[in-house]
Write a protein that holds these residues in place. Structure first.
Motif, PDB file in Angstrom:
ATOM      1  N   ALA A  11       0.907  -1.014  -0.007  1.00 38.71           N
ATOM      2  CA  ALA A  11       0.188   0.028  -0.412  1.00 38.71           C
ATOM      3  C   ALA A  11       1.067   1.268  -0.349  1.00 38.71           C
ATOM      4  O   ALA A  11       0.386   2.367  -0.718  1.00 38.71           O
ATOM      5  N   HIS A  14       2.110   1.850  -3.348  1.00 34.42           N
ATOM      6  CA  HIS A  14       1.594   2.808  -4.224  1.00 34.42           C
ATOM      7  C   HIS A  14       1.142   4.114  -3.839  1.00 34.42           C
ATOM      8  O   HIS A  14       0.580   4.630  -4.726  1.00 34.42           O
ATOM      9  N   ILE A  15       0.812   4.549  -2.648  1.00 33.96           N
ATOM     10  CA  ILE A  15       1.025   5.533  -1.964  1.00 33.96           C
ATOM     11  C   ILE A  15       1.977   6.461  -2.940  1.00 33.96           C
ATOM     12  O   ILE A  15       1.514   7.072  -3.532  1.00 33.96           O
ATOM     13  N   GLY A  56      -4.208   4.846  -6.398  1.00 31.06           N
ATOM     14  CA  GLY A  56      -4.650   5.483  -4.523  1.00 31.06           C
ATOM     15  C   GLY A  56      -5.965   4.278  -4.519  1.00 31.06           C
ATOM     16  O   GLY A  56      -5.563   3.807  -2.987  1.00 31.06           O
ATOM     17  N   PHE A  57      -6.100   4.525  -4.756  1.00 35.91           N
ATOM     18  CA  PHE A  57      -7.652   3.688  -5.390  1.00 35.91           C
ATOM     19  C   PHE A  57      -7.123   1.646  -4.178  1.00 35.91           C
ATOM     20  O   PHE A  57      -7.812   1.310  -3.564  1.00 35.91           O
ATOM     21  N   ALA A  59      -4.357   1.341  -3.393  1.00 38.03           N
ATOM     22  CA  ALA A  59      -3.688   1.610  -1.668  1.00 38.03           C
ATOM     23  C   ALA A  59      -5.201   1.452  -0.816  1.00 38.03           C
ATOM     24  O   ALA A  59      -4.616   0.902   0.234  1.00 38.03           O
ATOM     25  N   ALA A  60      -6.083   2.120  -1.061  1.00 44.53           N
ATOM     26  CA  ALA A  60      -7.067   2.272  -0.525  1.00 44.53           C
ATOM     27  C   ALA A  60      -8.033   0.943   0.493  1.00 44.53           C
ATOM     28  O   ALA A  60      -7.991   0.589   1.122  1.00 44.53           O
ATOM     29  N   GLY A  61      -7.479  -0.331  -1.570  1.00 42.46           N
ATOM     30  CA  GLY A  61      -8.358  -1.514  -0.637  1.00 42.46           C
ATOM     31  C   GLY A  61      -7.237  -1.880  -0.050  1.00 42.46           C
ATOM     32  O   GLY A  61      -7.616  -3.432   0.815  1.00 42.46           O
ATOM     33  N   ILE A  63      -5.120  -1.042   2.195  1.00 40.09           N
ATOM     34  CA  ILE A  63      -5.829  -0.524   3.671  1.00 40.09           C
ATOM     35  C   ILE A  63      -6.900  -1.210   4.665  1.00 40.09           C
ATOM     36  O   ILE A  63      -7.099  -0.924   4.899  1.00 40.09           O
ATOM     37  N   TRP A  64      -7.919  -0.857   3.218  1.00 39.18           N
ATOM     38  CA  TRP A  64      -9.533  -1.340   3.533  1.00 39.18           C
ATOM     39  C   TRP A  64      -8.940  -2.759   4.429  1.00 39.18           C
ATOM     40  O   TRP A  64      -9.079  -3.323   5.725  1.00 39.18           O
ATOM     41  N   TRP A  67      -7.230  -2.976   7.852  1.00 32.95           N
ATOM     42  CA  TRP A  67      -8.119  -2.415   8.626  1.00 32.95           C
ATOM     43  C   TRP A  67      -9.284  -3.681   9.102  1.00 32.95           C
ATOM     44  O   TRP A  67      -9.454  -3.829  10.374  1.00 32.95           O
TER      45      TRP A  67
END
Length: 116
Positions: A11, A14-15, A56-57, A59-61, A63-64, A67
């Protein structure tokens, strides 16, 4: 735990790519990272920003999935596979370097999510 740490590293990659493509594409750091000229960077800036948003998407996935904890393993798996496939495509169409920067870390993280 190790799978989540490695997924977090993917992640972070990718950020970093998002920042390079969306904000530094036509700056010295971005042009050096992607081996582009000032002229090419200027005419492709909007396309690069769009590509950065997709990173970014991803990376968001990832991170989700982290989490969500252990219950997020299917989410991590899905997004790591997406990263690996995108890396393979990028290696074939743009630069073999992408295989090592994107696909290999995703594959290692994927193995860790499944086995560790």
């Amino acid at each position: 735990m190790i799978g989540s740490i490695l997924t977090g590293l993917v992640a972070a990659i990718h950020i970093h790519i998002l920042v390079l493509e969306m904000f530094l594409w036509d700056k010295p750091q971005g042009m050096k990272a992607f081996g582009t000229s000032p002229e090419y960077a200027a005419i492709s800036k909007v396309l690069a920003a769009n590509q950065g948003l997709y990173n970014g998407f991803l990376a968001a996935g990832l991170i989700w999935g982290i989490w969500l904890g252990d219950g997020g393993d299917p989410v991590k798996t899905f997004f790591l596979v997406c990263v690996a496939i995108a890396g393979i495509y990028g290696a074939v169409t743009a630069s073999r370097k992408i295989l090592f920067v994107q696909t290999l870390p995703a594959a290692i993280a994927l193995v860790a999510v499944w086995l560790l």
